[in-house]
Design a protein around this motif. Structure first.
Motif, mmCIF file in Angstrom:
data_model
loop_
_atom_site.group_PDB
_atom_site.id
_atom_site.type_symbol
_atom_site.label_atom_id
_atom_site.label_comp_id
_atom_site.label_asym_id
_atom_site.label_seq_id
_atom_site.Cartn_x
_atom_site.Cartn_y
_atom_site.Cartn_z
ATOM 1 N N LEU A 1 -34.232 13.911 -3.924
ATOM 2 C CA LEU A 1 -34.896 15.051 -3.290
ATOM 3 C C LEU A 1 -34.983 14.870 -1.776
ATOM 4 O O LEU A 1 -34.878 15.836 -1.017
ATOM 5 N N GLN A 2 -35.169 13.630 -1.339
ATOM 6 C CA GLN A 2 -35.272 13.344 0.094
ATOM 7 C C GLN A 2 -33.908 13.270 0.771
ATOM 8 O O GLN A 2 -33.835 13.231 2.003
ATOM 9 N N GLY A 3 -32.832 13.232 -0.025
ATOM 10 C CA GLY A 3 -31.505 13.126 0.555
ATOM 11 C C GLY A 3 -31.063 11.705 0.842
ATOM 12 O O GLY A 3 -30.011 11.495 1.448
ATOM 13 N N THR A 4 -31.849 10.714 0.408
ATOM 14 C CA THR A 4 -31.463 9.318 0.624
ATOM 15 C C THR A 4 -30.259 8.949 -0.233
ATOM 16 O O THR A 4 -29.399 8.178 0.199
ATOM 17 N N TYR A 5 -30.201 9.474 -1.455
ATOM 18 C CA TYR A 5 -29.065 9.257 -2.339
ATOM 19 C C TYR A 5 -28.255 10.547 -2.450
ATOM 20 O O TYR A 5 -28.812 11.650 -2.429
ATOM 21 N N ASP A 6 -26.952 10.399 -2.581
ATOM 22 C CA ASP A 6 -26.093 11.552 -2.860
ATOM 23 C C ASP A 6 -26.134 11.914 -4.336
ATOM 24 O O ASP A 6 -26.177 13.094 -4.706
ATOM 25 N N LEU A 7 -26.109 10.897 -5.175
ATOM 26 C CA LEU A 7 -26.110 11.069 -6.619
ATOM 27 C C LEU A 7 -27.049 10.051 -7.239
ATOM 28 O O LEU A 7 -27.325 9.002 -6.633
ATOM 29 N N GLY A 8 -27.515 10.344 -8.440
ATOM 30 C CA GLY A 8 -28.359 9.385 -9.131
ATOM 31 C C GLY A 8 -28.103 9.415 -10.621
ATOM 32 O O GLY A 8 -27.904 10.488 -11.203
ATOM 33 N N PHE A 9 -28.077 8.234 -11.227
ATOM 34 C CA PHE A 9 -27.990 8.141 -12.681
ATOM 35 C C PHE A 9 -29.402 7.994 -13.243
ATOM 36 O O PHE A 9 -30.206 7.211 -12.729
ATOM 37 N N LEU A 10 -29.683 8.737 -14.287
ATOM 38 C CA LEU A 10 -30.976 8.698 -14.946
ATOM 39 C C LEU A 10 -30.771 8.419 -16.427
ATOM 40 O O LEU A 10 -29.773 8.852 -17.008
ATOM 41 N N MET A 11 -31.710 7.718 -17.028
ATOM 42 C CA MET A 11 -31.741 7.565 -18.473
ATOM 43 C C MET A 11 -33.145 7.986 -18.894
ATOM 44 O O MET A 11 -34.102 7.219 -18.791
ATOM 45 N N ALA B 1 -23.843 7.297 -1.706
ATOM 46 C CA ALA B 1 -25.005 6.488 -2.056
ATOM 47 C C ALA B 1 -25.460 6.906 -3.452
ATOM 48 O O ALA B 1 -25.807 8.067 -3.679
ATOM 49 N N VAL B 2 -25.459 5.958 -4.377
ATOM 50 C CA VAL B 2 -25.721 6.258 -5.784
ATOM 51 C C VAL B 2 -26.918 5.450 -6.266
ATOM 52 O O VAL B 2 -26.914 4.220 -6.195
ATOM 53 N N GLY B 3 -27.932 6.131 -6.766
ATOM 54 C CA GLY B 3 -29.041 5.454 -7.416
ATOM 55 C C GLY B 3 -28.685 5.187 -8.863
ATOM 56 O O GLY B 3 -28.243 6.088 -9.574
ATOM 57 N N THR B 4 -28.881 3.968 -9.316
ATOM 58 C CA THR B 4 -28.487 3.634 -10.682
ATOM 59 C C THR B 4 -29.449 2.608 -11.251
ATOM 60 O O THR B 4 -30.473 2.280 -10.635
ATOM 61 N N MET B 5 -29.148 2.104 -12.434
ATOM 62 C CA MET B 5 -30.010 1.138 -13.095
ATOM 63 C C MET B 5 -29.152 0.093 -13.789
ATOM 64 O O MET B 5 -27.971 0.329 -14.054
ATOM 65 N N GLU B 6 -29.770 -1.051 -14.082
ATOM 66 C CA GLU B 6 -29.004 -2.200 -14.584
ATOM 67 C C GLU B 6 -28.215 -1.877 -15.835
ATOM 68 O O GLU B 6 -27.045 -2.254 -15.970
#
Length: 297
Positions: free
Chosen positions: A136-146, A93-98
């Motif tokens: 932090l909550q563990g909902t995503y495994d990885l996240g992309f940040l800008m 599960a990856v958090g990302t942005m457009e």
């Protein structure tokens, strides 16, 4: 406790909706409700408070959630270990942005689709604060940040690339072609941007604070670009998102530099043991994005 029930519990806890959890898990809603009731019955406690059409975790549910996530993570690690290094498998599960999903990640997604078909990627479009909280909550495994900041409490962060920004306008805009634009020049024009919470929109607004900038908000980068190309205003965007339009002449770069720097980053929860398939994703991301950011790319 059955793993299947814990997976369902974790999903409901993450999205706080039986309907949405059922859709994401590809179950009937009645199955999700039944599984949660089975888990509550086996534990002898209620895990969710039902508040009309809304739900929230009880104290018992809050205590169970980190254990459920640890068990699910261990299960993923075990599956990856059994599959062996030549056949990575598992979900991410990856958090990302457009701006990243549309303009930087397609080669990475194509690579995993063809070379690692047993790795299932779930991309969740979220902005910085929401992505960090989900990690932090563990909902995503990885996240992309800008972001401007490269250190975030509770997270392991790897900077992948500096993200150049450019102020753009339609070629016929009065400010196009003018040298040495001031902050007042820029703030005096109509400005186009995504919603607040986006790092470059917030930085842009902060840079012009006190000058009364007026923003027209558009939900996506594509909508913002079309608005700018039609002469509605100026937009500060990551250069990668407008490179084609600048090359074709559909948009013009203005002589104004943002007084802040953004960095594209990948992050995960500090202390989280990344399964093999997740480490593989990080490695390939590092390689591809740094190739894109190199002078040769």
């Amino acid at each position: 406790m059955e793993l299947r029930l814990l997976v369902t519990f974790e999903k409901v806890a993450a999205v706080l909706s039986f309907t949405r959890a059922a859709a994401e898990l590809k179950y009937a809603q009645s199955s999700v409700t039944g599984q949660i009731r089975s888990l509550e019955s086996s534990l002898g406690v209620e895990l969710f408070e039902r508040l009309g059409s809304r739900i929230r975790l009880t104290e018992a549910g809050e205590r169970l959630l980190p254990y459920a996530r640890r068990i699910i993570e261990l299960n993923e690690e075990a599956r990856a270990a059994v599959a062996g290094p030549d056949e990575p498998a598992g979900t991410i599960a990856v958090g990302t942005m457009e701006s990243l999903t549309s303009y930087r990640l397609p080669p990475l997604l194509e690579l995993f689709h063809h070379r690692y078909p047993k790795v299932r990627l779930t991309l969740r479009p979220t902005l910085g604060d929401e992505t960090r909280q989900a990690l932090l909550q563990g909902t995503y495994d990885l996240g992309f940040l800008m972001e401007r900041e490269t250190e975030h409490p509770g997270l392991e962060v790897e900077v992948l690339a500096k993200e150049p920004l450019v102020l753009v306008a339609a070629p016929g805009h009065p400010l196009a072609g003018r040298a040495g634009l001031t902050d007042a020049d820029v703030a005096g024009a109509t400005l186009v941007g995504p919603e607040p919470g986006c790092a470059y929109r917030d930085g842009f607004e902060g840079a012009l604070a006190g000058l009364g900038p007026q923003f027209m908000e558009f939900g996506t980068i594509e909508a913002s670009k079309r608005a700018v190309a039609s002469g509605l205003g100026l937009a500060l965007l990551p250069r990668i998102t407008v490179s084609e339009e600048l090359a074709s002449g559909a948009l013009a770069a203005l002589d104004w530099a943002a007084p802040f720097t953004l960095f594209t980053q990948i992050a995960w929860r500090r202390g989280k043991q990344l399964p093999e398939h997740v480490r593989l994703f990080v490695e390939q991301t590092r390689r591809l994005l740094r190739e894109q950011a190199s002078p040769r790319g």
